[in-house]
Each structure stands twice: as C-alpha cells, then as structure tokens.
Design an enzyme around this catalytic site. Structure first.
Site, PDB file in Angstrom:
ATOM      1  N   GLY A   1       0.818  -1.201   0.000  1.00  0.00           N
ATOM      2  CA  GLY A   1       0.000   0.000   0.000  1.00  0.00           C
ATOM      3  C   GLY A   1       0.856   1.256   0.000  1.00  0.00           C
ATOM      4  N   SER A   2       0.369   2.288   0.677  1.00  0.00           N
ATOM      5  CA  SER A   2       1.023   3.596   0.597  1.00  0.00           C
ATOM      6  C   SER A   2       2.397   3.651   1.252  1.00  0.00           C
ATOM      7  CB  SER A   2       0.119   4.665   1.208  1.00  0.00           C
ATOM      8  OG  SER A   2      -1.038   4.845   0.407  1.00  0.00           O
ATOM      9  N   THR A   3       2.751   2.661   2.075  1.00  0.00           N
ATOM     10  CA  THR A   3       4.109   2.668   2.623  1.00  0.00           C
ATOM     11  C   THR A   3       5.147   2.562   1.506  1.00  0.00           C
ATOM     12  OG1 THR A   3       4.030   0.265   2.963  1.00  0.00           O
ATOM     13  CG2 THR A   3       3.419   1.663   4.830  1.00  0.00           C
ATOM     14  N   PHE A   4       4.742   1.989   0.352  1.00  0.00           N
ATOM     15  CA  PHE A   4       5.690   1.846  -0.756  1.00  0.00           C
ATOM     16  C   PHE A   4       5.997   3.179  -1.426  1.00  0.00           C
ATOM     17  CE2 PHE A   4       7.403   0.370  -4.812  1.00  0.00           C
ATOM     18  CZ  PHE A   4       8.175  -0.709  -4.404  1.00  0.00           C
TER      19      PHE A   4
END
Length: 660
Positions: free
Chosen positions: A294-297
């Site tokens: 998700g957005s951690t990437f």
C-alpha cells in the site's frame, strides 16, 4: 644335517613364528577390537535425548532451556505381574490400561512408558509399582521398571517471541524458528543408557546402569530484547483486539546495524503446549507471508525519483482533483487535491501524485531501484521459510504496472523486506542485512559464531536519505495522515499504509478486507530504531493512521525511554498543584498531578514498583515522558525517585532489579 631335516626344521620354525606373531597380535595389537566385539555381544546402548543449548535474549534472559526430567521404562520379561503394573501405571499417566497390558505382554525386552515427566512424579510411580510387584518377595530393585534422567525443552516466556524461538519435537529435534535453523548448534550429541544382554540376548538394565553423555549443545544469544519484545507484543495485542482484526505483526529494528530487537506475530502459540492452538499460529508471518504494502511503498518511489534526479523536493504536481485516467485505467485519491508539492504528495498520501512522480523516472531505472531495495530477494535472516516476495519481471513492468506499483499495488513484499528497505532509506542509504543471532557459544563459553552488522549495498545517497527523512517527518504533523504517531519529546517520521487484500481463489481485490500499517522511526534526524506495525483485516476503521499508528506510538515511546534515548525536543516543566488517581498496567495504582492550567497535561506521581518484573516496569512507565534507566535483572528492588515523588516530563527514573 641332511637337506630333508633342514626343510622340516624350517617348516616348524615358520609355524612357530606364525603362532607367536598371532598370539602377539591377539593379546597386544588386537585387544581393543576383541573387547569392542565382546561389548557388542553382551552390551547395548539405548539412545537418550541430548541436552540442547539455551536460547537467550541480548541481555542473557532465557527464552528456551532444558529442564531435568525423568523417563519411565519397563522390561516386560522381568515384570512379575504385567497386568498389575499396567493398571497402576495407567491411572498415573492417563493411558488406557488395555493398551499397556498388551504392550507389557509383548516379547520386547525394553520399552518406554512415559518420557520427560517431572522427576518426583516419575519416582513416585516407579516406587508404587515396585512395592506392588514385590509384596511377599525379597527382591524389590529388579521389578522390571525404572527411570532415566532426560532433558525436556521448556519455554519460560510462553507465547512471547514464540514464532521466532520455535519449538522441538519429542526427540529434541528443532521443528520451527531458531530451534530449527540453528539446530546443528543447539542440539548437541546424544547420550546413551548402557545396558547388558543375557545369554538369550535379552536386554538387562542394571540398577546402576551407566549413562554415556556426550557434549551438550551450544547456547544461542539473540539480538531480540525480551522487554522490547514484550512491549511490541502487548501493544500489538491491544491494537488487534481493539479493531477486531484477524491478526497482526510488529517488528522493531535498529536501522544502522540491521539488528532485530523485536518480532511479534498474532495469532501466536505456546510452545510448551502445542495442542492448544492451530498449526497456522506457529508461522512467523513477518518472513513467510507477503502483503501488498500500500502507501508505505510511496517512500521507495519517492526515494528512487530523488536519487535518480527525476524530481526535486521543490517540484509541484497536479493531482487532478482526485480522479485521473492513466494507461486505460481510472485512478482515485481518497481526497480531492489540486497542485501539491512533493512533500505534500507524501504527507497527504496521494496516489495520483505518486503516479506522476514515477512517470518522471526511466522505467528501467525505477525497476533497478526497486530491486536494490531488496524487494524480490530473500534478506538472509537466520530463519527457515523466508519468502522472496512477488515483484513483476522487467519485461512485465508495463506503464500501468509502474503506476500501481508506485503507490503499493501490484507488488507483494514481506514485512521484513519492508522494514529492511525503510531502514536503508533513513540510515543514510546503507542496505543492512537484518540479523537475529548475536552470538553462539560452546559449553565451555567460547564464542564460535558472532553476528555482526553487514552492509549489503548502497541504495541511495546520504543527501537523498536526509531529504526523505525530512519529508516523512511531515506525515505525523497536525494535518498529516499519522498524527497519532507523534511522541512528546521526540521528532519522529513515518508513513501510513492501507492496502486492499486480494481474495484467495478469485485474484480480485476484496471490497472490505484491508491491511492497515504504519512504519516509522525516531529520532527523526538520527534514527536509533525503526518500528513496523501491520494489522490484518481490522473492522470498522481500516486506515493505517488510525489503526496501526497508535500502536507504533506506544511501542516507540516505551522503547525510547527503555533504551535511555535523550528527548530531542524540550518539554516544559511546571510545578504540580492538584492530584487525581488511576489504575496503571498490572493493577498498579498511579496518581497524576496537574502541572499547569486545568487543561494542561498532568504529571505523574512515582508509583511503588518494588517486586515488579522488568517487563511490567517498562509497560507501566514507558508510556510516560520520563528518562527510564533499568539496572540488573530479576524483580524491582529499589527505585529513584522514591514512591510518591513527582515525575514531571523529562525526570530521570532509575529502577534497580535483583534476584528473588
């Protein structure tokens, strides 16, 4: 002397020499071989369990030990009344008497009845059986039943770090975790019960049968800190219960070295009682399971674009008011955004903004950066079962795939890969090999292996690392996506993630199943540790900033003060003027006092912590803004300040521990 006599004499002399040589060979040179063959004919060795080495945390606290137990054996041919023995034993070991009677009626000369029992219980059973079988007889000691000492694996911390430690089977073979991966060090060599055979070849176990013991196993010290593990696991349990989630994971790592300080999984299991939980709970999902990040990437898309010179931190991108048609697909943002700066794209977690950032990079260069961060490769941690993750091949890194990967879809990573990659982003650009084993020592205390920090490669420059840290610090600001991750006294940085789960069987994204995550670090400008929290399928609130960030906050603040980190931000001190009471962790009464205006945060009155374990002290005091110093091991004996003292933020608090 005639020739015939000479020949006869020569033959006799030769025969004599052969006899002398053969006698010399038998009585001098071959005596050991003859003795060995004789021993094989009249003696037999029954293998016993080896004594495995200890598994310790980084401070020397025991995670796995071998306790002394006793195993009961029976020689059916020597039992005067097998049925009586079977009936007596069955009641004590909860085995059907019929099965024991059948076993005792067999032709076997030796069989185990119950292994690894408490010594007192085993002795009591044997004594009871011998007395019953010897009534009216003189010989009590040869009643065909006896005990032998054997070690049994025991895990004093039960569920704590159990997915890391693993467990053994009944024969002392490592099955999971460190017990499996370092089995060659831990196992040691088998011991043997030396018995004799009678003229018919039947095994005889003398009352004083010798036990041949070979070398014990090596001891393994881990990088895991039991107290940090306790904090991580406790806070993870709270988050999973609060949000009625399916499970969760928490990882604490030192980004500068790659040392893993805590690795928690839920659901978990008690290695002392494997039958009480499902086999699936024994998995170390941090290394075996893959998730879409998700957005951690977005952190790695940002770092790649900055490192490749594709963007500048002062650039702005247009986020299409929340809806963007790209490569035949429509991409949405949670909120409508227009022009955003690069830091704002991360702060507000814009998918569209990240697509536009990724499009500024050469596709091959972006792909190489993803692989340089370790995605698609095993990290090499000292555990069995690590997954490589799922990264699209270079020829399938299409325009739409690049777009979705830029914000964490269409790529699957292990939590360990995610944490290790993040560590390289914030530590100055060094990809450090994550490791769990601090050292291995032999029974004499000699170190035979020592785990050390190992730089695998450089991912980004120190300049890029500094830029990314500054941007990630904005995520926890008042209008960022992770305000609940903020810690008083420390500047922190991090990134939230909320990913849709792929339905098993259909391959499609689930409409309601999510993975909420937060990965953060502190202090912001010189990170000492990094924490990843992942919550699987939370109910109700599903966003990482609401579900995972609060758990990060509690793990981080307790770990920071436990490790003695000096606050990086000033904390105002004022005089206490009012009091109120509350119940702290473990039922310990806490008293708060107001230190300013009525609406201001209150300070803490020093509680009485004498008699508490180190884990409970950390859990109790770690959440408050005090500088906590822990000395010694065991239970809390003395403390400073004394009970009743005022602990305004920043106060130094020392607790000394000692043996019970």
């Amino acid at each position: 002397m005639n020739p015939r006599a000479r020949i006869i004499l020569g033959i006799l002399a030769g025969v004599y020499c052969l006899i002398v040589f053969r006698a010399f060979h038998i009585q001098v040179l071959g005596v050991e071989g003859i003795r060995e063959r004789g021993e094989k004919q009249y003696s037999v060795k029954i293998p016993l369990l080896p004594k495995r080495g200890e598994i310790l945390d980084r401070t020397g606290t025991e995670f796995a030990v071998s306790l002394s137990t006793k195993s009961i054996y029976v020689q059916p041919s020597k039992l005067s009344s097998p049925d009586i023995a079977a009936d007596l034993i069955s009641r004590r070991i909860s085995r059907p008497a019929a099965g024991l009677r059948k076993a005792f009626a067999s032709n076997r000369n030796f069989l185990w009845v119950k292994r690894q029992m408490p010594s007192s219980t085993a002795d009591e059973i044997v004594r009871e059986v011998r007395e019953a079988l010897s009534r009216g007889k003189d010989d009590v000691g040869t009643a065909g039943i006896g005990t032998v000492e054997e070690p049994k694996r025991f895990y004093p911390n039960r569920e704590l770090a159990s997915s890391v430690i693993g467990f053994t089977d009944v024969d002392s073979n490592g099955i999971e975790g460190i017990e499996l991966s370092l089995d060659k060090y831990l196992r040691g060599e088998n011991a043997f019960l030396v018995c004799e055979r009678d003229a018919r070849g039947r095994i005889i176990v003398p009352a004083d049968a010798p036990i041949k013991v070979n070398s014990a196993g090596h001891s393994v010290s881990l990088t895991i800190d039991r107290n940090i593990q306790h904090v991580a696991q406790t806070e993870l349990v709270k988050a999973v219960k609060k949000h009625k989630a399916r499970g969760g994971m928490a990882l604490v790592m030192q980004p500068k070295t790659g040392e893993i300080l805590a690795m928690a999984n839920l659901p978990t299991f008690n290695p002392n009682s494997l039958s009480t939980g499902p086999p699936s709970a024994r998995k170390n999902r941090i290394i075996t399971d893959v998730i879409e990040p998700g957005s951690t990437f977005k952190v790695f898309t940002l770092a790649s674009a900055l490192e490749l010179g594709a963007i500048d931190v002062r650039d702005r991108v247009f986020c299409e008011q929340g809806k963007f048609r790209h490569a035949g697909r429509t991409i949405h943002d949670t909120h409508k955004y227009g022009w955003l700066t690069i830091p704002e794209v991360i702060k507000f977690s814009s998918n569209i903004g990240m697509i536009k950032v990724s499009e500024k990079m050469d596709p091959g260069g972006f792909y190489d950066m993803i692989r340089a961060f370790g995605f698609g490769s095993k990290m090499g941690v000292e555990l069995v079962g690590e997954s490589r993750g799922l990264v699209p091949s270079r020829d399938k890194f299409s325009k739409i795939r690049r777009a979705t990967v830029s914000f964490g879809q269409g790529i699957a990573v292990t939590p360990l890969q995610l944490a290790s990659a993040m560590a390289s982003v914030v530590n100055g650009g060094k990809m450090m090999k994550p490791y769990l084993v601090k050292q291995v020592t032999d029974p004499e205390g000699k170190v035979v292996y020592r785990g050390e920090p190992k730089e695998l490669r450089r991912t980004i420059s120190p300049k890029t690392s500094k830029q990314v840290r500054e941007i990630l610090g904005k995520v926890v600001q008042e209008d960022g996506t992770a305000t609940q991750a903020r810690i008083k006294g420390f500047l922190v940085g991090g990134k939230t993630g909320t990913a849709q789960k792929v339905e098993v069987g259909t391959g499609r994204y689930s409409p309601d199943k999510r993975i909420a995550s937060f990965i953060g670090f502190l202090p912001l400008h010189d990170p000492e540790f990094l924490i990843l929290v992942v919550v699987d399928e939370p109910k109700g609130e599903v966003y990482g900033g609401v579900v995972a960030a609060p758990a990060f906050n509690q793990i981080a603040v307790k770990t920071a003060y436990y490790m003695g980190l000096t606050p990086t931000e000033p904390v105002e001190r004022e005089v206490a003027r009012a009091t109120r009471g509350e119940i702290g962790a473990g039922g310990v009464r806490m008293t708060r006092v107001a230190t300013g205006p009525a609406e201001a945060e209150s300070a803490l009155v020093m509680p009485d912590m004498r008699g508490l374990s180190m884990g409970r002290v950390v859990d109790l005091m770690g959440r408050h803004s005090v500088r906590l110093e822990l000395v010694g091991t065991g239970l809390a004996r003395t403390q400073s300040p004394r009970p009743g003292g005022i602990l305004v933020p920043g106060t130094a608090c020392t607790v000394t521990f000692g043996a019970e």
